[in-house]
Design a protein around this motif. Structure first.
Motif, PDB file in Angstrom:
ATOM      1  N   ILE A   6     120.078  30.314  22.542  1.00 19.49           N
ATOM      2  CA  ILE A   6     121.663  30.860  22.750  1.00 19.49           C
ATOM      3  C   ILE A   6     122.323  30.734  23.912  1.00 19.49           C
ATOM      4  O   ILE A   6     123.996  30.503  23.414  1.00 19.49           O
ATOM      5  N   PHE A   7     121.964  30.806  25.254  1.00 18.87           N
ATOM      6  CA  PHE A   7     122.853  30.282  26.078  1.00 18.87           C
ATOM      7  C   PHE A   7     123.513  28.243  26.151  1.00 18.87           C
ATOM      8  O   PHE A   7     124.703  28.403  26.052  1.00 18.87           O
ATOM      9  N   SER A   8     122.742  27.673  25.437  1.00 22.67           N
ATOM     10  CA  SER A   8     122.568  26.216  25.042  1.00 22.67           C
ATOM     11  C   SER A   8     123.806  26.219  24.262  1.00 22.67           C
ATOM     12  O   SER A   8     124.499  25.429  23.790  1.00 22.67           O
ATOM     13  N   THR A   9     123.519  27.158  23.454  1.00 27.03           N
ATOM     14  CA  THR A   9     124.345  26.535  21.841  1.00 27.03           C
ATOM     15  C   THR A   9     125.846  27.098  22.129  1.00 27.03           C
ATOM     16  O   THR A   9     126.893  26.509  21.468  1.00 27.03           O
ATOM     17  N   SER A  10     126.088  28.626  22.843  1.00 24.06           N
ATOM     18  CA  SER A  10     127.313  29.448  22.899  1.00 24.06           C
ATOM     19  C   SER A  10     128.328  27.954  24.220  1.00 24.06           C
ATOM     20  O   SER A  10     129.389  27.695  24.300  1.00 24.06           O
ATOM     21  N   ALA A  11     127.628  27.241  24.955  1.00 21.22           N
ATOM     22  CA  ALA A  11     127.728  26.063  25.819  1.00 21.22           C
ATOM     23  C   ALA A  11     128.336  24.961  25.186  1.00 21.22           C
ATOM     24  O   ALA A  11     129.479  24.152  25.206  1.00 21.22           O
ATOM     25  N   THR A  12     127.867  24.515  23.860  1.00 21.42           N
ATOM     26  CA  THR A  12     128.261  23.346  23.135  1.00 21.42           C
ATOM     27  C   THR A  12     129.040  23.708  22.219  1.00 21.42           C
ATOM     28  O   THR A  12     130.332  23.422  22.724  1.00 21.42           O
ATOM     29  N   GLY A  13     129.295  25.506  22.015  1.00 20.23           N
ATOM     30  CA  GLY A  13     130.376  25.439  21.155  1.00 20.23           C
ATOM     31  C   GLY A  13     131.992  25.461  21.773  1.00 20.23           C
ATOM     32  O   GLY A  13     132.803  24.690  21.458  1.00 20.23           O
ATOM     33  N   ILE A  14     131.694  25.604  23.094  1.00 16.42           N
ATOM     34  CA  ILE A  14     132.751  25.387  24.241  1.00 16.42           C
ATOM     35  C   ILE A  14     133.380  24.446  24.221  1.00 16.42           C
ATOM     36  O   ILE A  14     134.537  24.220  24.019  1.00 16.42           O
ATOM     37  N   VAL A  69     123.121  26.857  29.738  1.00 15.45           N
ATOM     38  CA  VAL A  69     124.197  26.381  29.774  1.00 15.45           C
ATOM     39  C   VAL A  69     124.039  24.266  29.906  1.00 15.45           C
ATOM     40  O   VAL A  69     125.333  23.666  29.170  1.00 15.45           O
ATOM     41  N   GLY A  87     126.023  24.338  13.592  1.00 11.57           N
ATOM     42  CA  GLY A  87     127.596  24.740  13.312  1.00 11.57           C
ATOM     43  C   GLY A  87     127.919  23.785  12.408  1.00 11.57           C
ATOM     44  O   GLY A  87     129.273  23.651  12.091  1.00 11.57           O
ATOM     45  N   GLY A 142     123.651  22.452  26.976  1.00 10.39           N
ATOM     46  CA  GLY A 142     124.316  22.982  26.059  1.00 10.39           C
ATOM     47  C   GLY A 142     125.669  22.389  26.415  1.00 10.39           C
ATOM     48  O   GLY A 142     126.478  21.988  25.152  1.00 10.39           O
TER      49      GLY A 142
END
Length: 281
Positions: A100-108, A163, A211, A166
């Motif tokens: 969850i944290f890595s995917t969120s950081a990747t999107g940024i 993070v 994604g 990601g």
């Protein structure tokens, strides 16, 4: 260079489309899992077929998503443990929060970079290939430095590791920069053993590649009309099959990989490609 599939007539056209699909699928299935940029390999394949660089980049990004199915099949036990971890805790919950944290950081990082790349590749044409080659050289240096990192172990920290890995993964939206190369390098730097770094990197690929495929489907759907359904289907099937074999082999040989030599060769090939006269369609 005209699009090759438009100049091969009759029954050979479908045969040519099938071969292109199999070639791109095999390349995707191999290079997605080693520290070489699979989307750039696909970019080169489609570019050599006469597809403009910006469209070829988007096609490579879309086809990256086919390997997610292979990762889901291979890591189905880990994914099941993550679901169980929602109520039982343990490693499954740690892995779930890590993703969850890595995917969120990747999107940024990945979404704005992918948008930027698809725009500048439209106007740079052959120069874009030179940029790809230079990025490959940077990746070669990073992979060489990876071998110099001290071998130490640590337990998974979902927030910190997620993070940082990601954010590293997000920069792989740049052509020439390997997703697995960046994430494995980040995880090794955080103290994970090579085999564990590979496992975490491969798990990270599932939401990341899905994604990327969704990004192209929703925002740049017109790019998918440049190749036939035969090519898309054969590429996906080949990528899934080869990916499962590649994951198995790489996890067994995780501490013996020396990918920086391969990325150096690909950098030279890419730069040579940039020097060739090419007419886009």
């Amino acid at each position: 260079m005209p699009h090759l599939l438009t100049v091969v007539g009759g029954s050979l056209e479908g045969y040519q489309e099938l071969l292109l699909g199999l070639a791109s699928g095999i390349a995707q299935g191999v290079f997605e899992w080693i520290p070489v940029s699979s989307k750039t390999i696909l970019l080169l394949e489609f570019y050599w077929m006469g597809v403009p660089a910006s469209t070829a980049y988007l096609l490579g990004l879309f086809l990256n998503g086919s390997t997610a199915a292979a990762a889901i099949i291979y890591f189905r036990k880990d994914l099941f443990e993550m679901l169980k971890g929602l109520w039982s805790g343990g490693e499954g919950r740690s892995l779930l929060f890590f993703l969850i944290f890595s995917t969120s950081a990747t999107g940024i990082t990945a979404i704005p970079l992918a948008t930027l790349v698809s725009e500048y590749l439209k106007s740079l044409d052959n120069l874009s290939m030179l940029i790809v080659g230079l990025l490959y050289l940077v990746m070669t240096l990073l992979l060489w430095l990876k071998a110099k990192l001290p071998q130490r172990t640590c337990s998974l920290n979902p927030l910190r590791d997620g993070v940082l890995a990601g954010l590293a993964q997000g920069f792989s939206a740049l052509p020439g920069v390997s997703r697995s190369g960046m994430t494995i390098l980040a995880l090794l730097a955080l103290g994970h053993r090579p085999k564990e770094a590979l496992r975490l990197s491969f798990l990270m690929s599932i939401p990341a590649t899905l994604g990327g495929a969704a990004y192209v489907t929703l925002i740049h759907r017109e790019a998918l009309t440049t190749i036939s359904p035969i090519t898309l289907a054969s590429s996906s099937i080949a990528a899934i099959t080869i990916s499962i074999l590649a994951i198995t082999a790489l996890l067994k040989a995780s501490e013996k990989l020396k990918p920086h030599i391969l990325t150096l060769i690909l950098a030279l090939i890419t730069i040579l490609t940039a020097a060739l006269p090419t007419q886009t369609i």
